[in-house]
Scaffold this motif. Structure first.
Motif, short mmCIF file in Angstrom:
data_model
loop_
_atom_site.label_atom_id
_atom_site.label_comp_id
_atom_site.label_asym_id
_atom_site.label_seq_id
_atom_site.Cartn_x
_atom_site.Cartn_y
_atom_site.Cartn_z
N LYS A 101 -20.33 12.53 -6.36
CA LYS A 101 -19.00 12.22 -6.92
C LYS A 101 -18.80 10.71 -7.08
N VAL A 102 -19.77 10.07 -7.69
CA VAL A 102 -19.70 8.63 -7.94
C VAL A 102 -20.04 8.38 -9.41
N ALA A 103 -19.87 7.13 -9.84
CA ALA A 103 -20.30 6.73 -11.18
C ALA A 103 -21.48 5.78 -11.02
N THR A 104 -22.16 5.50 -12.13
CA THR A 104 -23.30 4.59 -12.04
C THR A 104 -23.08 3.40 -12.97
N PRO A 105 -23.34 2.20 -12.48
CA PRO A 105 -23.06 1.00 -13.29
C PRO A 105 -24.12 0.75 -14.36
N ALA A 106 -23.88 -0.29 -15.14
CA ALA A 106 -24.82 -0.66 -16.21
C ALA A 106 -26.22 -0.85 -15.63
N ASN A 107 -27.18 -0.36 -16.36
CA ASN A 107 -28.60 -0.53 -16.02
C ASN A 107 -28.98 0.07 -14.67
N TRP A 108 -28.13 0.98 -14.16
CA TRP A 108 -28.43 1.64 -12.87
C TRP A 108 -29.75 2.38 -12.93
N LYS A 109 -30.42 2.37 -11.80
CA LYS A 109 -31.60 3.23 -11.64
C LYS A 109 -31.58 3.77 -10.22
N PRO A 110 -32.26 4.88 -9.96
CA PRO A 110 -32.22 5.47 -8.63
C PRO A 110 -32.56 4.44 -7.55
N GLY A 111 -31.75 4.42 -6.48
CA GLY A 111 -31.94 3.46 -5.39
C GLY A 111 -30.94 2.33 -5.46
N ASP A 112 -30.40 2.05 -6.66
CA ASP A 112 -29.40 1.00 -6.80
C ASP A 112 -28.06 1.48 -6.23
N MET A 113 -27.16 0.53 -6.00
CA MET A 113 -25.81 0.88 -5.54
C MET A 113 -25.07 1.64 -6.64
N VAL A 114 -24.13 2.49 -6.21
CA VAL A 114 -23.34 3.28 -7.17
C VAL A 114 -21.88 2.82 -7.10
N VAL A 115 -21.13 3.18 -8.12
CA VAL A 115 -19.73 2.77 -8.21
C VAL A 115 -18.83 3.84 -7.59
N VAL A 116 -17.98 3.42 -6.68
CA VAL A 116 -17.02 4.34 -6.06
C VAL A 116 -15.88 4.57 -7.06
N PRO A 117 -15.42 5.82 -7.23
CA PRO A 117 -14.34 6.06 -8.20
C PRO A 117 -13.13 5.18 -7.90
N PRO A 118 -12.49 4.63 -8.93
CA PRO A 118 -11.35 3.74 -8.69
C PRO A 118 -10.18 4.46 -8.03
#
Lengths: 216, 73
Positions: free
Chosen positions: A172-189
Protein backbone atom coordinates in the motif's frame (compact mmCIF):
# COMPACT_ATOMS: atom_id res chain seq x y z
CA UNK A 1 -13.34 9.12 -40.57
CA UNK A 2 -16.13 7.08 -38.97
CA UNK A 3 -13.68 4.21 -38.49
CA UNK A 4 -11.28 6.44 -36.52
CA UNK A 5 -14.11 7.67 -34.26
CA UNK A 6 -15.10 4.09 -33.42
CA UNK A 7 -11.56 3.20 -32.45
CA UNK A 8 -11.16 6.22 -30.17
CA UNK A 9 -14.42 5.44 -28.35
CA UNK A 10 -13.28 1.91 -27.59
CA UNK A 11 -10.01 2.91 -25.90
CA UNK A 12 -9.79 1.16 -22.55
CA UNK A 13 -8.83 3.04 -19.38
CA UNK A 14 -6.76 2.36 -16.29
CA UNK A 15 -8.50 0.75 -13.31
CA UNK A 16 -11.36 -0.49 -15.50
CA UNK A 17 -12.04 -4.15 -16.36
CA UNK A 18 -10.05 -5.34 -19.36
CA UNK A 19 -12.32 -5.96 -22.39
CA UNK A 20 -13.25 -9.65 -22.59
CA UNK A 21 -12.21 -11.61 -25.67
CA UNK A 22 -12.11 -15.08 -27.15
CA UNK A 23 -9.49 -15.40 -29.85
CA UNK A 24 -7.51 -17.95 -31.85
CA UNK A 25 -3.87 -18.11 -30.77
CA UNK A 26 -0.80 -20.21 -31.38
CA UNK A 27 -1.80 -22.12 -28.20
CA UNK A 28 -5.42 -22.71 -29.24
CA UNK A 29 -8.50 -20.58 -28.61
CA UNK A 30 -7.99 -18.48 -25.49
CA UNK A 31 -10.35 -16.28 -23.49
CA UNK A 32 -9.28 -13.40 -21.29
CA UNK A 33 -10.90 -15.21 -18.34
CA UNK A 34 -8.49 -18.13 -18.83
CA UNK A 35 -5.83 -15.85 -17.30
CA UNK A 36 -7.86 -14.98 -14.19
CA UNK A 37 -5.65 -15.23 -11.10
CA UNK A 38 -2.45 -14.43 -13.03
CA UNK A 39 -1.02 -11.10 -14.05
CA UNK A 40 -1.14 -10.73 -17.82
CA UNK A 41 0.84 -8.62 -20.27
CA UNK A 42 -1.19 -8.35 -23.46
CA UNK A 43 0.96 -6.75 -26.12
CA UNK A 44 0.53 -6.06 -29.80
CA UNK A 45 3.10 -5.88 -32.56
CA UNK A 46 2.63 -4.51 -36.10
CA UNK A 47 3.34 -7.64 -38.15
CA UNK A 48 5.11 -10.98 -38.26
CA UNK A 49 8.44 -11.27 -40.11
CA UNK A 50 9.35 -7.63 -39.51
CA UNK A 51 12.66 -6.52 -38.00
CA UNK A 52 11.76 -4.49 -34.89
CA UNK A 53 9.02 -6.97 -33.93
CA UNK A 54 11.49 -9.84 -34.20
CA UNK A 55 13.89 -8.11 -31.80
CA UNK A 56 10.97 -7.53 -29.42
CA UNK A 57 9.79 -11.14 -29.53
CA UNK A 58 13.30 -12.31 -28.71
CA UNK A 59 13.44 -9.78 -25.86
CA UNK A 60 10.00 -10.80 -24.50
CA UNK A 61 11.07 -14.46 -24.64
CA UNK A 62 14.26 -13.55 -22.74
CA UNK A 63 12.37 -11.86 -19.86
CA UNK A 64 9.70 -14.61 -19.75
CA UNK A 65 11.46 -16.54 -16.92
CA UNK A 66 11.62 -13.32 -14.85
CA UNK A 67 7.94 -12.66 -15.56
CA UNK A 68 7.03 -16.19 -14.51
CA UNK A 69 8.79 -15.67 -11.17
CA UNK A 70 6.42 -12.73 -10.67
CA UNK A 71 3.29 -14.70 -11.67
CA UNK A 72 2.96 -12.92 -15.03
CA UNK A 73 1.87 -14.45 -18.34
CA UNK A 74 2.55 -12.96 -21.77
CA UNK A 75 0.11 -12.85 -24.68
CA UNK A 76 1.12 -11.33 -28.02
CA UNK A 77 -1.18 -10.10 -30.79
CA UNK A 78 -1.07 -8.91 -34.36
CA UNK A 79 -3.39 -8.80 -37.35
CA UNK A 80 -1.86 -11.93 -38.87
CA UNK A 81 -3.01 -15.54 -39.17
CA UNK A 82 -2.15 -18.40 -36.81
CA UNK A 83 -0.17 -20.00 -39.66
CA UNK A 84 1.87 -16.82 -40.11
CA UNK A 85 2.55 -16.64 -36.35
CA UNK A 86 3.62 -20.30 -36.27
CA UNK A 87 5.92 -19.83 -39.27
CA UNK A 88 7.45 -16.70 -37.73
CA UNK A 89 8.12 -18.09 -34.24
CA UNK A 90 9.59 -21.23 -35.81
CA UNK A 91 11.80 -19.02 -37.99
CA UNK A 92 12.90 -17.00 -34.95
CA UNK A 93 13.90 -20.21 -33.17
CA UNK A 94 15.67 -21.58 -36.25
CA UNK A 95 17.64 -18.38 -36.90
CA UNK A 96 18.37 -17.22 -33.35
CA UNK A 97 17.88 -20.25 -31.10
CA UNK A 98 15.26 -18.40 -29.06
CA UNK A 99 12.03 -20.32 -28.46
CA UNK A 100 8.93 -18.14 -28.10
CA UNK A 101 7.13 -19.72 -25.13
CA UNK A 102 3.99 -17.58 -24.99
CA UNK A 103 0.81 -17.60 -27.12
CA UNK A 104 0.16 -15.05 -29.86
CA UNK A 105 -3.36 -13.97 -30.88
CA UNK A 106 -4.19 -14.11 -34.59
CA UNK A 107 -6.51 -11.12 -34.75
CA UNK A 108 -7.47 -11.16 -38.41
CA UNK A 109 -10.99 -9.98 -37.50
CA UNK A 110 -9.42 -7.06 -35.53
CA UNK A 111 -11.97 -7.66 -32.77
CA UNK A 112 -9.38 -7.60 -29.99
CA UNK A 113 -7.32 -4.82 -31.60
CA UNK A 114 -10.35 -2.53 -31.79
CA UNK A 115 -11.57 -3.39 -28.28
CA UNK A 116 -8.16 -2.40 -26.89
CA UNK A 117 -7.56 0.61 -29.18
CA UNK A 118 -4.47 -0.95 -30.71
CA UNK A 119 -4.92 0.42 -34.23
CA UNK A 120 -3.89 4.05 -34.63
CA UNK A 121 -4.67 5.06 -38.22
CA UNK A 122 -2.10 7.87 -38.13
CA UNK A 123 0.55 5.15 -37.73
CA UNK A 124 -1.09 2.43 -39.83
CA UNK A 125 -4.64 1.68 -40.89
CA UNK A 126 -4.07 -2.08 -40.95
CA UNK A 127 -1.40 -2.85 -38.35
CA UNK A 128 -1.48 -2.62 -34.58
CA UNK A 129 0.97 -0.23 -32.93
CA UNK A 130 3.21 -1.47 -30.11
CA UNK A 131 0.79 -1.57 -27.18
CA UNK A 132 1.32 -3.02 -23.74
CA UNK A 133 -1.61 -3.67 -21.41
CA UNK A 134 -0.72 -4.86 -17.93
CA UNK A 135 -3.76 -6.63 -16.50
CA UNK A 136 -3.90 -7.74 -12.87
CA UNK A 137 -5.17 -11.07 -11.48
CA UNK A 138 -8.66 -9.55 -11.11
CA UNK A 139 -8.53 -8.62 -14.82
CA UNK A 140 -8.32 -4.88 -14.17
CA UNK A 141 -6.13 -2.80 -16.49
CA UNK A 142 -3.28 -1.42 -14.42
CA UNK A 143 -0.91 0.05 -17.01
CA UNK A 144 -1.16 1.02 -20.67
CA UNK A 145 1.86 1.82 -22.84
CA UNK A 146 1.81 2.84 -26.49
CA UNK A 147 4.94 2.87 -28.63
CA UNK A 148 5.11 3.91 -32.28
CA UNK A 149 5.92 1.46 -35.06
CA UNK A 150 9.53 2.59 -35.20
CA UNK A 151 10.42 2.24 -31.51
CA UNK A 152 11.05 -1.14 -29.91
CA UNK A 153 9.95 -1.54 -26.30
CA UNK A 154 12.19 -1.53 -23.23
CA UNK A 155 11.80 -4.85 -21.42
CA UNK A 156 13.49 -3.62 -18.25
CA UNK A 157 10.88 -0.87 -17.95
CA UNK A 158 8.09 -3.44 -18.33
CA UNK A 159 9.64 -5.57 -15.57
CA UNK A 160 10.08 -2.45 -13.44
CA UNK A 161 6.40 -1.57 -13.81
CA UNK A 162 5.38 -5.09 -12.78
CA UNK A 163 7.64 -4.83 -9.72
CA UNK A 164 6.21 -1.41 -8.87
CA UNK A 165 2.57 -2.52 -9.23
CA UNK A 166 3.12 -5.64 -7.15
CA UNK A 167 4.97 -3.63 -4.49
CA UNK A 168 2.13 -1.11 -4.38
CA UNK A 169 -0.45 -3.87 -3.99
CA UNK A 170 1.48 -5.69 -1.30
CA UNK A 171 2.57 -2.73 0.83
CA UNK A 172 0.00 0.00 0.00
CA UNK A 173 2.70 2.46 -1.04
CA UNK A 174 3.62 4.40 -4.18
CA UNK A 175 6.94 4.31 -6.00
CA UNK A 176 8.94 7.44 -6.91
CA UNK A 177 10.58 8.38 -10.19
CA UNK A 178 13.11 5.86 -11.45
CA UNK A 179 12.27 3.49 -8.57
CA UNK A 180 13.64 0.00 -8.70
CA UNK A 181 13.26 -2.89 -6.25
CA UNK A 182 15.24 -2.20 -3.05
CA UNK A 183 14.85 1.58 -3.29
CA UNK A 184 12.79 3.55 -0.76
CA UNK A 185 9.06 3.83 -1.46
CA UNK A 186 6.69 6.76 -1.03
CA UNK A 187 4.28 6.70 1.91
CA UNK A 188 0.74 7.74 0.85
CA UNK A 189 0.18 11.44 1.63
CA UNK A 190 -1.83 12.24 4.78
CA UNK A 191 -5.50 13.21 4.39
CA UNK A 192 -5.86 15.52 7.41
CA UNK A 193 -3.83 18.18 9.19
CA UNK A 194 -3.55 15.94 12.25
CA UNK A 195 -2.19 13.10 10.13
CA UNK A 196 0.25 15.52 8.46
CA UNK A 197 1.65 16.53 11.85
CA UNK A 198 1.85 12.94 13.03
CA UNK A 199 3.55 11.91 9.81
CA UNK A 200 6.64 13.99 10.66
CA UNK A 201 7.06 12.09 13.94
CA UNK A 202 6.89 8.62 12.43
CA UNK A 203 10.56 8.26 11.55
CA UNK A 204 10.12 8.40 7.78
CA UNK A 205 12.60 10.20 5.56
CA UNK A 206 10.56 13.35 4.77
CA UNK A 207 11.24 16.30 2.51
CA UNK A 208 8.08 17.75 4.03
CA UNK A 209 4.77 16.33 5.30
CA UNK A 210 3.55 15.49 1.80
CA UNK A 211 6.68 13.69 0.59
CA UNK A 212 7.87 10.97 2.92
CA UNK A 213 9.75 7.81 2.01
CA UNK A 214 10.46 4.60 3.86
CA UNK A 215 12.39 1.38 3.37
CA UNK A 216 10.40 -1.81 3.02
CA UNK B 1 -6.92 -26.67 -31.13
CA UNK B 2 -4.15 -27.06 -28.62
CA UNK B 3 -5.31 -30.27 -26.93
CA UNK B 4 -7.06 -32.07 -29.77
CA UNK B 5 -5.39 -32.73 -33.14
CA UNK B 6 -7.36 -32.30 -36.37
CA UNK B 7 -7.67 -36.13 -36.46
CA UNK B 8 -9.57 -36.00 -33.14
CA UNK B 9 -6.79 -37.49 -31.02
CA UNK B 10 -5.42 -35.65 -27.98
CA UNK B 11 -2.07 -33.88 -28.43
CA UNK B 12 0.84 -34.40 -26.05
CA UNK B 13 -0.47 -31.71 -23.69
CA UNK B 14 -4.02 -33.05 -24.05
CA UNK B 15 -2.88 -36.55 -23.09
CA UNK B 16 -0.91 -35.10 -20.17
CA UNK B 17 -4.07 -33.39 -18.91
CA UNK B 18 -6.17 -36.54 -19.33
CA UNK B 19 -3.63 -38.56 -17.34
CA UNK B 20 -3.53 -35.91 -14.62
CA UNK B 21 -7.33 -36.01 -14.34
CA UNK B 22 -7.11 -39.82 -14.31
CA UNK B 23 -4.75 -39.67 -11.32
CA UNK B 24 -7.41 -37.90 -9.27
CA UNK B 25 -6.62 -34.23 -9.86
CA UNK B 26 -9.89 -32.66 -10.91
CA UNK B 27 -9.71 -28.88 -10.52
CA UNK B 28 -7.97 -26.70 -13.13
CA UNK B 29 -5.56 -25.44 -10.45
CA UNK B 30 -4.61 -28.97 -9.39
CA UNK B 31 -4.21 -30.08 -12.99
CA UNK B 32 -1.99 -27.08 -13.77
CA UNK B 33 0.23 -27.82 -10.78
CA UNK B 34 0.48 -31.55 -11.37
CA UNK B 35 0.93 -31.34 -15.15
CA UNK B 36 3.30 -28.34 -14.97
CA UNK B 37 1.15 -26.38 -17.41
CA UNK B 38 0.12 -22.70 -17.13
CA UNK B 39 -3.40 -22.28 -15.76
CA UNK B 40 -4.61 -20.56 -18.96
CA UNK B 41 -3.56 -23.58 -21.01
CA UNK B 42 -5.39 -25.90 -18.64
CA UNK B 43 -8.61 -23.87 -18.69
CA UNK B 44 -8.66 -23.65 -22.49
CA UNK B 45 -7.57 -27.29 -22.80
CA UNK B 46 -10.38 -28.48 -20.53
CA UNK B 47 -12.85 -26.62 -22.76
CA UNK B 48 -11.54 -28.53 -25.77
CA UNK B 49 -11.47 -31.88 -23.98
CA UNK B 50 -15.06 -31.27 -22.83
CA UNK B 51 -16.18 -30.43 -26.37
CA UNK B 52 -14.46 -33.60 -27.60
CA UNK B 53 -16.37 -35.66 -25.03
CA UNK B 54 -13.23 -36.75 -23.18
CA UNK B 55 -13.95 -35.05 -19.84
CA UNK B 56 -17.09 -33.86 -18.09
CA UNK B 57 -17.38 -30.98 -15.67
CA UNK B 58 -19.18 -31.39 -12.37
CA UNK B 59 -19.24 -28.06 -10.52
CA UNK B 60 -15.58 -26.95 -10.51
CA UNK B 61 -14.04 -30.40 -11.04
CA UNK B 62 -13.45 -32.53 -14.11
CA UNK B 63 -13.75 -36.29 -14.55
CA UNK B 64 -12.85 -38.53 -17.48
CA UNK B 65 -15.56 -39.94 -19.68
CA UNK B 66 -15.29 -43.57 -20.80
CA UNK B 67 -13.69 -42.37 -24.04
CA UNK B 68 -11.32 -40.11 -22.11
CA UNK B 69 -10.32 -42.92 -19.77
CA UNK B 70 -9.51 -45.12 -22.75
CA UNK B 71 -7.20 -42.44 -24.20
CA UNK B 72 -5.55 -41.74 -20.84
CA UNK B 73 -4.11 -45.27 -20.67
Amino acid sequence: MEEVKEQVISLPRLSEPAPAFEAPTTHGVLKLEDFKGSWLILFSHPADFTPVCTTEFIAFAEIYPELQKRGVELLGLSVDSVSSHIAWVRNVEEKTGVKVPFPVIADLSKEVSLAYGMIHPGQSKTETVRCVFIIDPNQIIRTILYYPLTTGRNMQEILRIIDALQTTDEHKVATPANWKPGDMVVVPPPNTQEMAEERLKQGYECVDWYLCKKKL
Amino acid sequence: MACISPDGKPTESGTKMLRTVNSGHGSPEEIAKEAGLPIFRVRSGLRELTQAGLVIQKEDRYNLTEKGAELAK
